[in-house]
Design an enzyme around this catalytic site. Structure first.
Site, mmCIF file in Angstrom:
data_model
loop_
_atom_site.group_PDB
_atom_site.id
_atom_site.type_symbol
_atom_site.label_atom_id
_atom_site.label_comp_id
_atom_site.label_asym_id
_atom_site.label_seq_id
_atom_site.Cartn_x
_atom_site.Cartn_y
_atom_site.Cartn_z
ATOM 1 N N HIS A 70 -10.594 -15.693 43.927
ATOM 2 C CA HIS A 70 -9.282 -15.522 43.285
ATOM 3 C C HIS A 70 -8.659 -16.917 43.123
ATOM 4 C CE1 HIS A 70 -6.022 -12.313 42.529
ATOM 5 N NE2 HIS A 70 -5.541 -13.442 42.070
ATOM 6 N N GLU A 97 -10.064 -12.120 37.276
ATOM 7 C CA GLU A 97 -9.508 -12.654 36.035
ATOM 8 C C GLU A 97 -10.095 -14.002 35.616
ATOM 9 O OE1 GLU A 97 -5.263 -12.650 35.939
ATOM 10 O OE2 GLU A 97 -5.109 -10.516 36.382
ATOM 11 N N ASN A 143 -6.980 -5.235 35.464
ATOM 12 C CA ASN A 143 -5.609 -5.649 35.768
ATOM 13 C C ASN A 143 -4.783 -5.526 34.497
ATOM 14 O OD1 ASN A 143 -6.703 -6.356 38.209
ATOM 15 N ND2 ASN A 143 -6.330 -8.553 38.019
ATOM 16 N N ARG A 154 -6.775 -4.664 48.948
ATOM 17 C CA ARG A 154 -7.596 -5.635 48.227
ATOM 18 C C ARG A 154 -7.062 -7.025 48.553
ATOM 19 N NH1 ARG A 154 -6.926 -7.698 42.254
ATOM 20 N NH2 ARG A 154 -8.735 -9.059 42.214
ATOM 21 N N TYR A 190 -0.682 -5.603 33.005
ATOM 22 C CA TYR A 190 0.750 -5.805 33.241
ATOM 23 C C TYR A 190 1.593 -5.553 32.000
ATOM 24 C CZ TYR A 190 -0.468 -8.042 37.671
ATOM 25 O OH TYR A 190 -0.933 -8.282 38.936
ATOM 26 N N GLU A 196 -5.032 -4.271 39.685
ATOM 27 C CA GLU A 196 -3.685 -4.859 39.748
ATOM 28 C C GLU A 196 -2.795 -4.222 38.701
ATOM 29 O OE1 GLU A 196 -3.268 -9.164 39.461
ATOM 30 O OE2 GLU A 196 -5.015 -9.410 40.758
HETATM 31 C C1 GCO Z 1 -3.568 -12.215 38.506
HETATM 32 C C2 GCO Z 1 -3.334 -12.490 39.639
HETATM 33 C C3 GCO Z 1 -2.200 -12.401 40.511
HETATM 34 C C4 GCO Z 1 -0.865 -12.662 39.910
HETATM 35 C C5 GCO Z 1 -0.349 -11.455 39.196
HETATM 36 C C6 GCO Z 1 1.015 -11.653 38.603
HETATM 37 O O1 GCO Z 1 -4.731 -11.803 38.917
HETATM 38 O O2 GCO Z 1 -3.026 -12.573 37.507
HETATM 39 O O3 GCO Z 1 -4.309 -11.775 40.268
HETATM 40 O O4 GCO Z 1 -2.592 -13.395 41.392
HETATM 41 O O5 GCO Z 1 0.012 -13.002 40.920
HETATM 42 O O6 GCO Z 1 -1.196 -11.136 38.156
HETATM 43 O O7 GCO Z 1 0.992 -12.683 37.682
#
Ligand code: GCO
Length: 489
Positions: free
Chosen positions: A137, A182, A310, A89, A312, A387
């Site tokens: 992006h 995002e 995404n 991607r 985290y 992600e």
């Molecule tokens: C995000 C981003 C990435 C970041 C990653 C870490 O979409 O937030 O796609 O560019 O680098 O999330 O913070």
């Protein structure tokens, strides 16, 4: 000869298998890896302007060179192939494609810009790697920001035209187009807290940006379908798993409010064709939403082939009592201005437990909970983890990077994806963020997310232990269930 990545590290008896057809990938974004900022006819984006503004990015870092992926993409694709990636991607830099765009007109298409991405796609396909293209992006052409950026609906209109150009050029070889990455970050970090480009701190502008990004998605999705009728059209959101440890009605309301601002203000218009009433009410003191025109919600509510998710870190909130200093551990950087418009009575307490180098709490349960919620609320919608990954302070020692914390993070989050799949969520793929260490926005090169280490002086790539480990997972199509299998080499 047995190379390191071919050593048998994937366990057997203790492994949990993924369903057949599950796609393993890795992800990057144009401004974070490409470099060549002034080459190939590219003009500045808002991130060039922002990173070149003193004080905006840690260390004064910029994406001028970054990973030099623009020149080294063949080497990088070979490395992906070595790790067994099924998909890559990447994002297309809008300022490479239509460098003279203005608010009124797209301007001429830059053949050299398209040629770069066309060559990248060909290189991937020759290596047996499926390209997945993100159209936006975060690198908005600066000329569009100068005319209002995402506060202007003309930006959404130009985006759709640009999307059509890219889909027409690559749609014969690319099956998956993701309109936006995002939009939460583009809108709230770009226009409310100002920790991302363009660095504005105007809450009403952030909400106008939310709407115009939603509109850009809808118009862009339709444009991609016109230009590449067989393509799969997706949108990537950073959705929050919002929870509270508080027990009061006010704590529950804090959850509702943040869920509205981060999740439902995007999900509802895109998937249901309406803005949530509670979000409109919460934000009524900031804006009257008069930028939403008749018919916009129909334009936004386009058929969606897949939702990119995404994830985290968890988002933990509680009601703020208004007296103690407001806790702001939301993981989105320090600013005197909150990205949480119309949520002054919400705070973000610090959690005990493991954190990544970003200061983000590690809690893989959020991955499962998010995927299951989406499955519950939007049954039948295909989900792709576009992600997931973690930054740690890696060091190269004798040619190796022993990043066991990242490996553990990945193992736990992959297991969490599988938990959701086994409970019925239609998750079809996983993209690890990131393939290479890269320009981490306001943190510059100080935060390393890659499974491949990059020495920014020499551009040398070194596969980290987590990269070898991920390759073993991909080969086994299974994730180890025990810690014993985490260490490779
Ligand atoms: C995000 C981003 C990435 C970041 C990653 C870490 O979409 O937030 O796609 O560019 O680098 O999330 O913070």
């Amino acid at each position: 000869m047995t190379t390191t990545e071919e050593r048998p590290t994937a366990p057997s008896a203790t492994a949990r298998a993924f369903p057949p057809g599950f796609v393993w990938g890795t992800a990057t974004a144009a401004y974070q890896v490409e470099g060549a900022a002034a080459e190939g006819g590219r003009t500045p984006s808002i991130w060039d302007t922002y990173s070149h503004t003193p004080g905006r990015v840690v260390g004064g870092d910029t994406g001028d060179v970054a990973d030099d992926h623009y020149h080294r993409f063949r080497e990088d694709v070979a490395l992906m192939q070595r790790l067994g990636m099924a998909s890559y991607r990447f994002s297309v830099a809008w300022p490479r494609i239509t460098p003279q765009v203005s608010a009124d007109a797209l301007g001429p298409v830059n053949a050299e810009g398209l040629a770069f991405y066309s060559a990248l796609v060909d290189e991937l396909l020759a290596a047996g790697i499926e390209p997945a293209v993100t159209l936006y992006h975060w690198d908005l052409p600066q000329a569009l920001e100068d005319a209002g950026g995402w506060t202007s609906r003309r930006t959404a209109e130009r985006f759709a035209e640009y999307a059509e150009v890219v889909a027409a050029a690559l749609g014969d070889r690319v099956r998956t187009f993701i309109t936006l990455n995002e939009p939460w970050c583009s809108a709230y970090l770009g226009y409310a807290s100002g920790v991302h480009a363009p660095g504005r701190t105007e809450p009403a502008a952030a909400l106008a940006a939310v709407h115009h990004l939603n509109l850009a998605h809808g118009l862009g999705a339709a444009a991609v379908r016109r230009a590449a009728p067989g393509a799969r059209v997706a949108l990537t959101l950073n959705l929050a798993w919002v929870r509270t440890e508080g027990t009061t009605a006010a704590d529950a309301d804090a959850v509702r409010r943040v869920d509205g601002l981060q999740n439902r203000v995007f999900l509802d218009p895109v998937l249901r064709g309406r803005y949530p009433d509670d979000v409109l009410a919460d934000t009524a003191g900031v804006t009257d939403w008069s930028f939403v025109r008749d018919g916009d919600l129909d334009l936004i509510h386009q058929p969606l082939d897949a939702l990119g998710v995404n994830y985290y870190s968890p988002t933990v909130v509680r009601a703020w009592d208004g007296t103690t200093p407001r806790a702001e551990n939301d993981g989105h950087g320090a600013s005197a201005h909150s990205p949480w418009v119309a949520a002054q009575d919400v705070e973000f307490p610090e959690l005990p437990g493991d954190k990544t180098a970003m200061g983000w709490s590690v809690d893989a349960r959020g991955m499962t909970e998010l995927l299951l919620r989406l499955h519950r609320e939007h049954p039948g919608l295909e989900l792709i983890v576009t992600e997931n990954g973690a930054a740690y302070d890696d060091v190269v020692v004798a040619g190796r990077v022993h990043d066991v914390e990242r490996t553990r993070y990945l193992r736990d989050h992959l297991a969490a994806v599988l938990d959701a799949v086994e409970a019925g969520a239609p998750v079809t793929g996983y993209y690890l963020w990131s393939f290479l260490d890269n320009f981490e926005w306001s943190y510059g090169f100080s935060k390393r997310f890659g499974v491949v280490h990059v020495d920014y002086t020499t551009q040398q790539r070194t596969i980290k232990d987590s990269g070898y480990w991920y390759a073993s997972v991909v080969r086994a199509h299974a994730v180890p269930a025990t810690d014993g299998a985490l260490v490779t080499g």
